[in-house]
Design an enzyme around this catalytic site. Structure first.
Site, PDB file in Angstrom:
ATOM      1  N   SER A 127       0.853  -1.188   0.000  1.00  0.00           N
ATOM      2  CA  SER A 127       0.000   0.000   0.000  1.00  0.00           C
ATOM      3  C   SER A 127       0.881   1.228   0.000  1.00  0.00           C
ATOM      4  O   SER A 127       1.959   1.230   0.595  1.00  0.00           O
ATOM      5  CB  SER A 127      -0.895   0.015   1.246  1.00  0.00           C
ATOM      6  OG  SER A 127      -1.590   1.253   1.338  1.00  0.00           O
ATOM      7  N   TYR A 142      -1.028  -0.515  10.435  1.00  0.00           N
ATOM      8  CA  TYR A 142      -1.058  -0.880   9.019  1.00  0.00           C
ATOM      9  C   TYR A 142       0.095  -0.238   8.256  1.00  0.00           C
ATOM     10  O   TYR A 142       0.804  -0.908   7.499  1.00  0.00           O
ATOM     11  CB  TYR A 142      -2.398  -0.457   8.411  1.00  0.00           C
ATOM     12  CG  TYR A 142      -2.591  -0.905   6.985  1.00  0.00           C
ATOM     13  CD1 TYR A 142      -2.829  -2.240   6.677  1.00  0.00           C
ATOM     14  CD2 TYR A 142      -2.554   0.018   5.934  1.00  0.00           C
ATOM     15  CE1 TYR A 142      -3.020  -2.654   5.366  1.00  0.00           C
ATOM     16  CE2 TYR A 142      -2.752  -0.379   4.627  1.00  0.00           C
ATOM     17  CZ  TYR A 142      -2.974  -1.714   4.347  1.00  0.00           C
ATOM     18  OH  TYR A 142      -3.155  -2.106   3.044  1.00  0.00           O
TER      19      TYR A 142
END
Length: 220
Positions: A127, A142
């Protein structure tokens, strides 16, 4: 016929990747924790990426079989929307276990399968939230787990380049999935097709790069 193994292939981006590669004539191995309950595309493979015993069993089942592309797609986002005060150490450790450690352990277990193939590619769904340069704050667990994955893959790329094995990390975009939510920018087809194009187009010797799903290179 080339072969691809995709983790997290039961739904979302992983499933769409499996469908696109299958439609393109590839042999698809769809890895998910419970193949009987996920209606897999292609050949099912029971695999819990966070379990060392499950990885070992999968490697044994695939022994001697070449894998042209190993796509580590499975991941979790536990702390979505959480404030600093709500973070839990055990969740942070779980994020690292699944998002960072598991993909590298699976690569290690299936390295010779990839090395024996014609294409020899390792792809990782990461990501841009793992980009230090693009950090906009929040999502401690994350972001840090994806940043660590990016670094681990960068090291992997250097070690495996002499064997002709190419690696790439890919941001899928903000995608309308269970993780991305209904208000995300793009659907799974646009994301998966874009990333597939990047992976399919990797030139000989091209390795260790960080791409957006549309082919634009991203900063680390």
């Amino acid at each position: 016929m080339p072969t691809i193994l995709i983790t997290g292939a039961s739904r979302g981006i992983g499933r769409r990747l499996a469908e696109l590669y299958s439609a393109g004539g590839w042999e698809v191995i769809s890895a998910c924790r419970n193949p009987a309950g996920c209606d897999p595309v292609g050949e099912p493979l029971a695999l819990d990426v966070g379990d060392a015993g499950s990885i070992a069993a999968a490697a044994k089942a695939l022994s001697g079989r070449s894998i042209d592309v190993l796509w580590n797609n499975a991941g979790i986002y536990i702390d979505k929307g959480q404030a600093l005060k709500d973070l839990r150490a055990e969740d942070w450790l779980e994020s690292f276990r699944i998002n960072t450690i598991a993909p590298i352990m699976l690569c290690r277990a299936l390295l010779e399968n990839v090395a024996a193939s014609g294409l020899r590619k390792l792809a990782f769904t990461t990501s841009k939230m793992g980009s230090v340069a693009l950090n906009s704050g929040g999502a401690y667990e994350y972001r840090s787990s994806k940043a660590a994955l990016n670094m681990a893959v960068s090291s992997l790329a250097q070690e495996l380049a002499p064997r002709g094995i190419r690696t790439v990390v890919l941001h899928p975009g903000w995608v309308r999935t269970d993780m991305g939510g209904a208000g995300a920018d793009i659907d799974t087809t646009q994301s998966a097709a874009g990333m597939k194009s990047v992976v399919d187009g990797l030139a000989a010797g091209q390795t260790g790069q960080f791409f957006n799903y549309d082919g634009k290179e991203l900063p680390w």
